[in-house]
Design an enzyme around this catalytic site. Structure first.
Site, short mmCIF file in Angstrom:
data_model
loop_
_atom_site.label_atom_id
_atom_site.label_comp_id
_atom_site.label_asym_id
_atom_site.label_seq_id
_atom_site.Cartn_x
_atom_site.Cartn_y
_atom_site.Cartn_z
N LYS A 207 11.94 1.60 -31.10
CA LYS A 207 12.59 2.13 -30.08
C LYS A 207 12.46 0.94 -29.06
O LYS A 207 11.09 0.84 -28.66
CB LYS A 207 12.17 3.35 -29.35
CG LYS A 207 13.05 4.02 -28.16
CD LYS A 207 12.45 5.04 -27.34
CE LYS A 207 11.62 4.72 -26.36
NZ LYS A 207 11.93 3.78 -25.13
N GLU B 36 -1.04 -2.20 -27.55
CA GLU B 36 -1.11 -3.73 -26.77
C GLU B 36 -0.87 -3.19 -25.33
O GLU B 36 0.47 -2.81 -25.15
CB GLU B 36 -0.06 -4.72 -27.42
CG GLU B 36 -0.23 -4.95 -28.70
CD GLU B 36 -1.31 -5.97 -28.81
OE1 GLU B 36 -2.00 -6.46 -27.85
OE2 GLU B 36 -1.89 -6.17 -30.03
N CYS C 121 2.46 -9.54 -19.61
CA CYS C 121 1.17 -9.09 -19.35
C CYS C 121 0.04 -9.95 -19.38
O CYS C 121 -0.92 -9.80 -19.07
CB CYS C 121 1.08 -8.14 -20.76
SG CYS C 121 1.42 -9.16 -22.33
N GLU D 177 -2.89 -2.86 -12.15
CA GLU D 177 -2.05 -3.99 -12.63
C GLU D 177 -0.54 -3.73 -11.80
O GLU D 177 -0.13 -2.67 -11.70
CB GLU D 177 -1.49 -3.58 -13.97
CG GLU D 177 -0.51 -4.54 -14.55
CD GLU D 177 -0.34 -4.24 -16.32
OE1 GLU D 177 0.24 -3.02 -16.40
OE2 GLU D 177 -0.05 -5.08 -16.70
P1 NAD Z 1 5.99 1.75 -20.58
O1 NAD Z 1 4.39 2.13 -21.23
O2 NAD Z 1 6.22 2.70 -19.55
O3 NAD Z 1 6.80 1.99 -21.94
C1 NAD Z 1 6.67 1.32 -22.87
C2 NAD Z 1 7.50 1.65 -24.07
O4 NAD Z 1 6.97 3.17 -24.32
C3 NAD Z 1 9.03 2.10 -23.64
O5 NAD Z 1 9.79 1.74 -24.79
C4 NAD Z 1 9.06 3.47 -23.31
O6 NAD Z 1 10.24 3.93 -23.41
C5 NAD Z 1 8.27 3.93 -24.23
N1 NAD Z 1 7.34 5.19 -23.85
C6 NAD Z 1 7.10 5.63 -22.60
N2 NAD Z 1 6.60 7.07 -22.81
C7 NAD Z 1 6.40 7.35 -24.05
C8 NAD Z 1 6.03 8.55 -24.74
N3 NAD Z 1 5.28 9.56 -24.10
N4 NAD Z 1 5.92 8.40 -26.10
C9 NAD Z 1 6.46 7.46 -26.66
N5 NAD Z 1 6.85 6.16 -26.10
C10 NAD Z 1 7.00 6.21 -24.69
O7 NAD Z 1 5.79 0.22 -20.30
P2 NAD Z 1 6.84 -0.56 -19.73
O8 NAD Z 1 6.86 -0.44 -18.05
O9 NAD Z 1 7.95 -0.68 -20.38
O10 NAD Z 1 5.94 -2.10 -19.76
C11 NAD Z 1 5.09 -2.61 -18.92
C12 NAD Z 1 3.88 -2.51 -19.24
O11 NAD Z 1 3.69 -3.16 -20.73
C13 NAD Z 1 2.82 -3.25 -18.51
O12 NAD Z 1 1.54 -2.50 -18.32
C14 NAD Z 1 2.39 -4.53 -19.35
O13 NAD Z 1 1.19 -5.07 -19.31
C15 NAD Z 1 2.51 -3.97 -20.83
N6 NAD Z 1 2.53 -5.00 -21.57
C16 NAD Z 1 1.53 -5.25 -22.71
C17 NAD Z 1 1.72 -6.30 -23.50
C18 NAD Z 1 0.60 -6.68 -24.28
O14 NAD Z 1 0.95 -7.63 -25.16
N7 NAD Z 1 -0.61 -6.21 -24.08
C19 NAD Z 1 2.87 -7.16 -23.64
C20 NAD Z 1 4.04 -6.84 -22.54
C21 NAD Z 1 3.72 -5.69 -21.73
#
Ligand code: NAD
Length: 481
Positions: A174, A249, A283, A384
């Site tokens: 997804k 991650e 990130c 963040e």
């Molecule tokens: P998010 O956690 O809101 O969403 C990430 C994904 O998880 C999306 O596909 C979302 O639909 C899904 N999701 C949300 N709730 C869920 C649940 N209950 N069960 C399963 N899936 C669920 O994050 P975002 O806003 O899309 O991305 C930004 C965040 O990602 C920032 O905190 C950033 O630091 C982090 N990030 C980390 C890395 C890394 O490699 N460490 C890389 C890129 C982004």
């Protein structure tokens, strides 16, 4: 309108419940398509398709898997322009970045893991004195779930999918509901490359419905997740009672530590990039900048001057440095953090305001922002923001810099600028992060372990670490006479 469907068993489907979500173009704030809000039933259909494909795919030779992955990579390269335009439109990122980073990197993910699987080997241990030999079978797990965020949409989606299928698993994946388009287009490419039906299934929808259904599915045995720390914690709580394998991650609040003995020009140029590339929505961006006192004044003046020159503009304009933020909600979050910093007494050195781009008045644009803080405990230094906002403050000694860098709940990456070898080693050893860059930023070699410590995650991706995550080790001990 650009409507999107689920990709299940090699075909494109509407969601079973016929529920849809609007997809916004961040550059002008307009709805330009709809995506499925897939339910448990769609996830079940995707799971069944993956399960049926697994028997054959897990027994497909690694040469054949490798050939198909490399074919996908070549097709992505051949479709660079189309994919880059889609990514830029969906996410708001400058087209130049999508063309030079996002799509080439998605292609190299498939090429890299297509090659890596041909070199992946397991261990064997001869138990001398016991007349026995142990060897480790590395078997694919079965059906695995891959969930990715919106900031580097296809780049991070394929970073998970490529090793998962290279290792012989079938996938229910997804992408973020905010950036669904390139994942949808990937389905066509997979068909063209001859990926057998059901090996990859892509379900679109909200995290709380579709994502949750993937994590809750009792027979999806491993979850590779990239996203926010709070979501990661929720996923861990959901998955723990089912003993799923998890790779998380998560977020970061990365220090960029600048010493007076660095190559100043190189540092300044890279620091502009490490602060504001992709509107600061990476990130790995260095959002807390600590500068040695002796060069602080000079750095502050030069950095502000350079950042003021960055062009905020429409993502499709090749001369744009800073495109649109991904969504209205995110723009509001960034604005709120600037306000919080001001309320806490910090000083805005430049930026801090929304930008109106002519002809795109409803787009989500924000100025690159530098905030001078007096301490590291303020919220803008501890939480963040994930936008075009960095803070700067000075330090006097190495010891102080190290304390400042580590004094945060996150531990993803750190950057150090110095020409002193002993200091390089001291900081490399003592920084509490998964990645340390010295005199560079975001230089990636896909063979290296990638991931964070503390609230930035659990597990490592990249290279053989990813192939190890997506396989189950089984030790076999054979006694002989
Ligand atoms: P998010 O956690 O809101 O969403 C990430 C994904 O998880 C999306 O596909 C979302 O639909 C899904 N999701 C949300 N709730 C869920 C649940 N209950 N069960 C399963 N899936 C669920 O994050 P975002 O806003 O899309 O991305 C930004 C965040 O990602 C920032 O905190 C950033 O630091 C982090 N990030 C980390 C890395 C890394 O490699 N460490 C890389 C890129 C982004």
């Amino acid at each position: 309108m650009q409507n999107i469907q689920n990709y299940i068993n090699g075909n494109f489907h509407n969601p079973i419940n016929n529920e849809w979500i609007d997809n916004y173009n961040p550059s002008n704030g307009a709805v330009y398509g709809q995506i499925p809000n897939s339910s448990k039933e769609d996830v079940e259909q995707a799971y069944q398709s993956a399960k049926s494909a697994f028997k054959q795919w897990s027994h497909t030779s690694f040469e054949e898997r490798s050939r198909i992955l490399i074919k996908i990579s070549e097709l992505l390269e051949a479709n660079l322009q189309r994919f880059a335009e889609a990514e830029s439109k969906d996410n708001g990122k400058p087209i130049s970045l999508a063309k030079s980073v996002d799509i080439p990197r998605a292609a190299s993910n498939f090429r890299f893991f297509g090659n890596a699987i041909t070199q992946f080997a397991s261990e064997s241990h001869e138990s001398v004195g016991q007349d026995a030999i142990n060897f480790t079978l590395r078997q694919p797990i079965g059906v695995v779930g891959c969930i990715s965020p919106w900031n580097l949409p296809l780049y991070l989606f394929t970073w998970k999918i490529a090793p998962a299928i290279a290792a012989g698993n079938c996938v229910v994946a997804k992408p973020s509901e905010v950036t669904p388009l390139t994942a949808y287009l990937l389905g066509e490419i997979c068909n063209e490359a001859g990926l057998p039906k059901g090996v990859l299934n892509i379900v679109q929808g909200l995290g709380t419905t579709t994502g949750q259904a993937i994590v809750e599915h009792p027979d999806i045995k491993a979850i590779s997740f990239t996203g926010g720390t709070a979501t990661g914690a929720h996923i861990a709580r959901t998955a723990a009672p089912m003993f799923k394998k998890l790779s998380l991650e998560l977020g970061g609040k990365n220090p960029n530590i600048i010493f007076a003995d660095c190559d100043y020009d190189k540092m300044l140029e890279t620091t502009v990039r490490s602060s504001f590339a992709n509107q600061g929505q990476i990130c790995l961006c260095g959002s807390r900048i600590f500068v040695e006192e002796s060069i602080y004044k000079k750095f502050k003046a030069d950095f502000v001057q350079k950042v003021k020159q960055l062009k905020v503009g429409h993502p499709s304009d090749e001369s744009t440095d800073i495109g649109a933020l991904v969504s209205k909600t995110h723009l509001e979050k960034v604005e709120l953090y600037v306000k919080i910093a001001e309320d806490e007494g910090a000083k805005i050195l430049c930026g801090g305001l929304e930008v109106t781009v002519n002809g795109y008045e409803n787009g989500y644009y924000f100025q690159p922002t530098i905030i001078e803080v007096q301490d590291n405990v303020c919220r803008i230094n501890q939480e963040e923001v994930f936008g075009p906002v960095v803070t700067i403050m000075s330090f006097k000694t190495d010891k102080e810099a190290l304390v400042l860098a580590n004094d945060v709940k996150y531990g993803l990456s750190a950057t150090v600028w110095t020409s002193n070898l002993n200091r390089t080693m001291q900081f490399s050893q003592k920084l509490q992060t998964g990645i340390v860059w010295v005199n560079t930023w975001m230089m990636r070699d896909l063979r290296t372990p990638f991931g964070g410590t503390k609230a930035s995650g659990v597990g490592r991706e990249g290279g053989f670490d990813a192939l190890r995550f997506f396989t189950e080790p089984k030790n076999v001990c054979i006694k002989y006479e």
